[in-house]
Design an enzyme around this catalytic site. Structure first.
Site, PDB file in Angstrom:
ATOM      1  N   SER A   1       0.815  -1.218   0.000  1.00  0.00           N
ATOM      2  CA  SER A   1       0.000   0.000   0.000  1.00  0.00           C
ATOM      3  C   SER A   1       0.851   1.273   0.000  1.00  0.00           C
ATOM      4  CB  SER A   1      -0.892   0.070   1.237  1.00  0.00           C
ATOM      5  OG  SER A   1      -1.401  -1.163   1.572  1.00  0.00           O
TER       6      SER A   1
ATOM      7  N   HIS B   1       8.329  -8.415  -4.923  1.00  0.00           N
ATOM      8  CA  HIS B   1       8.772  -9.804  -5.131  1.00  0.00           C
ATOM      9  C   HIS B   1       7.658 -10.685  -5.696  1.00  0.00           C
ATOM     10  CE1 HIS B   1       7.778 -11.101  -0.687  1.00  0.00           C
ATOM     11  NE2 HIS B   1       6.798 -10.454  -1.261  1.00  0.00           N
ATOM     12  N   ARG B   2       6.484 -10.127  -5.926  1.00  0.00           N
ATOM     13  CA  ARG B   2       5.395 -10.943  -6.487  1.00  0.00           C
ATOM     14  C   ARG B   2       5.142 -10.572  -7.946  1.00  0.00           C
ATOM     15  NH1 ARG B   2       3.694 -14.216  -2.752  1.00  0.00           N
ATOM     16  NH2 ARG B   2       3.785 -13.465  -0.621  1.00  0.00           N
TER      17      ARG B   2
ATOM     18  N   GLY C   1       4.716  10.374   9.286  1.00  0.00           N
ATOM     19  CA  GLY C   1       3.667  11.367   9.571  1.00  0.00           C
ATOM     20  C   GLY C   1       2.288  10.789   9.312  1.00  0.00           C
TER      21      GLY C   1
ATOM     22  N   ALA D   1      -2.217   5.609   2.977  1.00  0.00           N
ATOM     23  CA  ALA D   1      -2.000   5.423   1.535  1.00  0.00           C
ATOM     24  C   ALA D   1      -3.286   5.659   0.741  1.00  0.00           C
ATOM     25  CB  ALA D   1      -1.496   4.000   1.301  1.00  0.00           C
TER      26      ALA D   1
ATOM     27  N   LYS E   1       3.150   4.849  17.816  1.00  0.00           N
ATOM     28  CA  LYS E   1       1.720   5.189  17.694  1.00  0.00           C
ATOM     29  C   LYS E   1       0.915   3.944  17.279  1.00  0.00           C
ATOM     30  CE  LYS E   1       1.546   5.180  13.035  1.00  0.00           C
ATOM     31  NZ  LYS E   1       0.679   4.376  12.186  1.00  0.00           N
TER      32      LYS E   1
ATOM     33  N   ARG F   1      -4.732  -0.206   9.665  1.00  0.00           N
ATOM     34  CA  ARG F   1      -4.699  -1.651   9.869  1.00  0.00           C
ATOM     35  C   ARG F   1      -4.504  -1.977  11.348  1.00  0.00           C
ATOM     36  NH1 ARG F   1      -1.117  -1.797   5.486  1.00  0.00           N
ATOM     37  NH2 ARG F   1      -0.015  -0.289   6.760  1.00  0.00           N
ATOM     38  N   ASN F   2      -3.725  -1.125  12.055  1.00  0.00           N
ATOM     39  CA  ASN F   2      -3.532  -1.372  13.481  1.00  0.00           C
ATOM     40  C   ASN F   2      -4.838  -1.181  14.242  1.00  0.00           C
ATOM     41  OD1 ASN F   2      -0.512  -1.870  14.058  1.00  0.00           O
ATOM     42  ND2 ASN F   2      -0.516  -0.230  12.532  1.00  0.00           N
TER      43      ASN F   2
ATOM     44  N   GLU G   1       2.003  -3.524  11.972  1.00  0.00           N
ATOM     45  CA  GLU G   1       3.323  -3.315  12.587  1.00  0.00           C
ATOM     46  C   GLU G   1       3.273  -3.280  14.110  1.00  0.00           C
ATOM     47  OE1 GLU G   1       6.306  -3.286  11.444  1.00  0.00           O
ATOM     48  OE2 GLU G   1       6.481  -2.313   9.491  1.00  0.00           O
TER      49      GLU G   1
HETATM   50  N1  LIG Z   1      -0.218   1.835   4.382  1.00  0.00           N
HETATM   51  C1  LIG Z   1      -0.047   3.051   4.862  1.00  0.00           C
HETATM   52  O1  LIG Z   1      -0.940   3.903   4.746  1.00  0.00           O
HETATM   53  C2  LIG Z   1       1.222   3.420   5.524  1.00  0.00           C
HETATM   54  C3  LIG Z   1       2.173   2.472   5.857  1.00  0.00           C
HETATM   55  N2  LIG Z   1       3.349   2.863   6.472  1.00  0.00           N
HETATM   56  C4  LIG Z   1       4.377   1.892   6.791  1.00  0.00           C
HETATM   57  O2  LIG Z   1       4.931   1.384   5.592  1.00  0.00           O
HETATM   58  C5  LIG Z   1       5.455   0.072   5.819  1.00  0.00           C
HETATM   59  C6  LIG Z   1       4.917  -0.850   4.742  1.00  0.00           C
HETATM   60  O3  LIG Z   1       3.536  -0.896   4.955  1.00  0.00           O
HETATM   61  P1  LIG Z   1       2.462  -1.133   3.818  1.00  0.00           P
HETATM   62  O4  LIG Z   1       2.945  -0.814   2.477  1.00  0.00           O
HETATM   63  O5  LIG Z   1       1.232  -0.484   4.279  1.00  0.00           O
HETATM   64  O6  LIG Z   1       2.299  -2.723   4.006  1.00  0.00           O
HETATM   65  P2  LIG Z   1       1.523  -3.732   3.061  1.00  0.00           P
HETATM   66  O7  LIG Z   1       1.203  -4.909   3.872  1.00  0.00           O
HETATM   67  O8  LIG Z   1       0.436  -3.006   2.360  1.00  0.00           O
HETATM   68  O9  LIG Z   1       2.620  -4.110   1.952  1.00  0.00           O
HETATM   69  C7  LIG Z   1       3.859  -4.651   2.310  1.00  0.00           C
HETATM   70  C8  LIG Z   1       4.576  -4.992   1.016  1.00  0.00           C
HETATM   71  O10 LIG Z   1       5.886  -5.440   1.338  1.00  0.00           O
HETATM   72  C9  LIG Z   1       6.067  -6.685   0.648  1.00  0.00           C
HETATM   73  N3  LIG Z   1       7.034  -7.536   1.318  1.00  0.00           N
HETATM   74  C10 LIG Z   1       6.905  -8.171   2.502  1.00  0.00           C
HETATM   75  N4  LIG Z   1       8.014  -8.877   2.744  1.00  0.00           N
HETATM   76  C11 LIG Z   1       8.840  -8.711   1.685  1.00  0.00           C
HETATM   77  C12 LIG Z   1      10.110  -9.221   1.337  1.00  0.00           C
HETATM   78  N5  LIG Z   1      10.784 -10.008   2.160  1.00  0.00           N
HETATM   79  N6  LIG Z   1      10.636  -8.846   0.153  1.00  0.00           N
HETATM   80  C13 LIG Z   1       9.962  -8.029  -0.686  1.00  0.00           C
HETATM   81  N7  LIG Z   1       8.751  -7.514  -0.417  1.00  0.00           N
HETATM   82  C14 LIG Z   1       8.209  -7.854   0.761  1.00  0.00           C
HETATM   83  C15 LIG Z   1       4.691  -7.300   0.638  1.00  0.00           C
HETATM   84  O11 LIG Z   1       4.633  -8.334  -0.316  1.00  0.00           O
HETATM   85  P3  LIG Z   1       3.594  -9.543  -0.172  1.00  0.00           P
HETATM   86  O12 LIG Z   1       2.492  -9.218  -1.125  1.00  0.00           O
HETATM   87  O13 LIG Z   1       4.381 -10.730  -0.562  1.00  0.00           O
HETATM   88  O14 LIG Z   1       3.123  -9.623   1.257  1.00  0.00           O
HETATM   89  C16 LIG Z   1       3.872  -6.096   0.253  1.00  0.00           C
HETATM   90  O15 LIG Z   1       3.970  -5.828  -1.114  1.00  0.00           O
HETATM   91  C17 LIG Z   1       5.002  -0.325   7.243  1.00  0.00           C
HETATM   92  O16 LIG Z   1       6.075  -0.165   8.125  1.00  0.00           O
HETATM   93  C18 LIG Z   1       3.903   0.672   7.569  1.00  0.00           C
HETATM   94  O17 LIG Z   1       3.830   0.958   8.953  1.00  0.00           O
HETATM   95  C19 LIG Z   1       3.599   4.169   6.730  1.00  0.00           C
HETATM   96  C20 LIG Z   1       2.688   5.143   6.422  1.00  0.00           C
HETATM   97  C21 LIG Z   1       1.434   4.840   5.806  1.00  0.00           C
HETATM   98  O1  LIG Z   2       1.006   4.884   9.560  1.00  0.00           O
HETATM   99  C1  LIG Z   2      -0.071   4.978   9.039  1.00  0.00           C
HETATM  100  C2  LIG Z   2      -0.747   6.263   8.808  1.00  0.00           C
HETATM  101  O2  LIG Z   2       0.071   7.341   9.109  1.00  0.00           O
HETATM  102  C3  LIG Z   2      -0.776   3.727   8.633  1.00  0.00           C
HETATM  103  O3  LIG Z   2      -1.195   3.082   9.766  1.00  0.00           O
HETATM  104  P1  LIG Z   2      -1.605   1.553   9.719  1.00  0.00           P
HETATM  105  O4  LIG Z   2      -0.358   0.775   9.491  1.00  0.00           O
HETATM  106  O5  LIG Z   2      -2.221   1.295  11.050  1.00  0.00           O
HETATM  107  O6  LIG Z   2      -2.588   1.415   8.586  1.00  0.00           O
END
Ligand SMILES: NC(=O)C1=CN([C@@H]2O[C@H](COP(=O)(O)OP(=O)(O)OC[C@H]3O[C@@H](n4cnc5c(N)ncnc54)[C@H](OP(=O)(O)O)[C@@H]3O)[C@@H](O)[C@H]2O)C=CC1
Ligand SMILES: O=C(CO)COP(=O)(O)O
Length: 346
Positions: free
Chosen positions: A11, A32-33, A137, A141, A193, A257-258, A283
């Site tokens: 995301s 990786h997919r 911040g 997404a 958080k 998600r949390n 997370e």
């Molecule tokens: N979503 C949001 O709004 C926000 C997220 N974040 C932070 O961003 C980080 C990522 O979160 P987010 O994108 O939401 O998570 P998602 O679960 O949406 O996506 C995680 C991605 O990472 C991939 N992944 C997992 N393990 C590996 C690996 N070993 N090698 C390559 N790719 C891998 C997953 O692939 P697979 O499909 O195989 O699982 C998936 O594509 C987190 O720390 C989150 O806290 C920060 C701000 C906002």
């Molecule tokens: O960090 C985030 C928004 O700032 C996303 O939070 P979640 O991982 O709980 O969806």
């Protein structure tokens, strides 16, 4: 225009690739997919992670990391904290020049108790690492990819690197980027958080009201600031976007998600059922373990974290955890603040 590689096609990686492509950069997204990368390249969508969003056609997906980072100096690292070391190990195998690594993830590693910037510095050979920058911040997404107004903060030990990343990401229509030199505070606020958001989801799942939510946000901030200050953060950072800002958005939004995972726990599902149901990273679960360990190591009072730890890992019922939080010995609300400010001024 700059060539930028975003590692992680979930995301947040996809939403940030969207912003960078909107800003006119040559953006490569690595995942990786095979199936997800094919979908990005063929239909400019990523329905699993960012449903109903049309991605810019200037974005290119890769499954080969070497190809994705070819001639790239700026990497955006957007994988869950748990996958960070595995992806860094792959990156150092294919990197050929010093990279600026912008991490956008929110976690702390259990047992090592490292922040993500520390993990990156440990994993990457110095000759392949120009700078580490964190971007954090209140930024779901789902809203960023609909170009809804969003503010974030970037931080680094090298503020010139942070300012360069600020320039790459800033979009005057919907993505405003601030700087803050306090990298410890920015990373700790963003990671911790998620613990409070899980707890807020639990109280909503238990059908407690807004009073409980406000209490969790406020007292949650107090314990985040207490631990963060002991770890060397500037307490004022916790009053900014990466502290109270992210705490509010994550504790009050159905996008979180949390929060959603906590909500299911509050409704009586167990942790394994909840995580199987989510399909995306939560997370806060691992970070609760890390924060609990940090609190013990530094002898910092973190009652909400400790209560959540018991729910997640010791089979304590959510309602019993809330009851025991409420039944604690009485105290002065500002006791912690007085201690923090006293230590700073002495
Ligand atoms: N979503 C949001 O709004 C926000 C997220 N974040 C932070 O961003 C980080 C990522 O979160 P987010 O994108 O939401 O998570 P998602 O679960 O949406 O996506 C995680 C991605 O990472 C991939 N992944 C997992 N393990 C590996 C690996 N070993 N090698 C390559 N790719 C891998 C997953 O692939 P697979 O499909 O195989 O699982 C998936 O594509 C987190 O720390 C989150 O806290 C920060 C701000 C906002
Ligand atoms: O960090 C985030 C928004 O700032 C996303 O939070 P979640 O991982 O709980 O969806």
């Amino acid at each position: 225009m700059e060539k930028i590689a975003v590692l992680g096609a979930g995301s947040w990686g996809t939403a940030l690739a969207f912003v960078l492509a909107d800003n006119g950069h040559d953006v490569r997204i690595w995942g990786h997919r095979e199936q997800i990368i094919r979908e990005i390249n063929e239909s400019y969508t990523n329905e699993k992670y960012l449903p109903n969003v049309q991605l810019p056609q200037t974005l290119t997906g890769f499954t080969s990391l070497a190809e994705a980072i070819c001639e790239v100096q700026t990497i955006v690292l957007a994988v869950p904290t748990k996958a960070m070391r595995e992806v860094m190990a792959q990156l150092k195998e294919v990197a050929t020049e010093p990279l600026t690594i912008v991490h956008v993830s929110k976690g702390i590693e259990p047992d090592t108790l490292m922040r993500i910037s520390e993990m990156i510095e440990q994993e990457m050979p110095t000759e392949l690492l120009a700078d580490v920058v964190v971007l954090s911040g209140p930024s779901h997404a789902e809203e960023v990819s609909r170009r809804q107004p969003t503010t974030v903060t970037v931080s680094s030990h090298n503020m010139r690197a942070a300012e360069k990343i600020q320039d790459l990401f800033i979009n005057q229509q919907y993505f405003r980027v601030y700087t803050n030199p306090d990298i410890i505070g920015v990373e700790i606020g963003g990671a911790l958080k998620n613990i409070i958001a899980l707890a807020a989801g639990i109280t909503d799942g238990l059908e407690y009201g807004d009073n409980a939510k406000a209490a969790l946000i406020t007292r949650g901030l107090a314990e985040i600031a207490r631990l963060g200050s002991v770890l060397g953060a500037n307490p004022l950072t916790f009053l900014g976007l990466t502290g109270i800002g992210d705490l509010v958005v994550t504790c009050t939004s159905v996008h979180s998600r949390n929060w959603r995972a906590g909500n299911l726990l509050g409704k009586g599902y167990n942790l394994d059922e909840v995580l199987a149901n989510m399909g995306m990273v939560v997370e806060g679960v691992r970070t609760t373990k890390a924060a609990y360990q940090l609190a013990q190591k530094y002898n910092v009072k973190m009652p909400i974290t400790a209560a959540l730890y018991d729910v997640l890992f010791n089979n304590v019922k959510a309602k019993d955890a809330v009851d025991s939080l409420m039944a604690r010995t009485k105290t002065h609300e500002m006791e912690d603040l007085a201690n923090i400010l006293g230590e700073r001024m002495s």
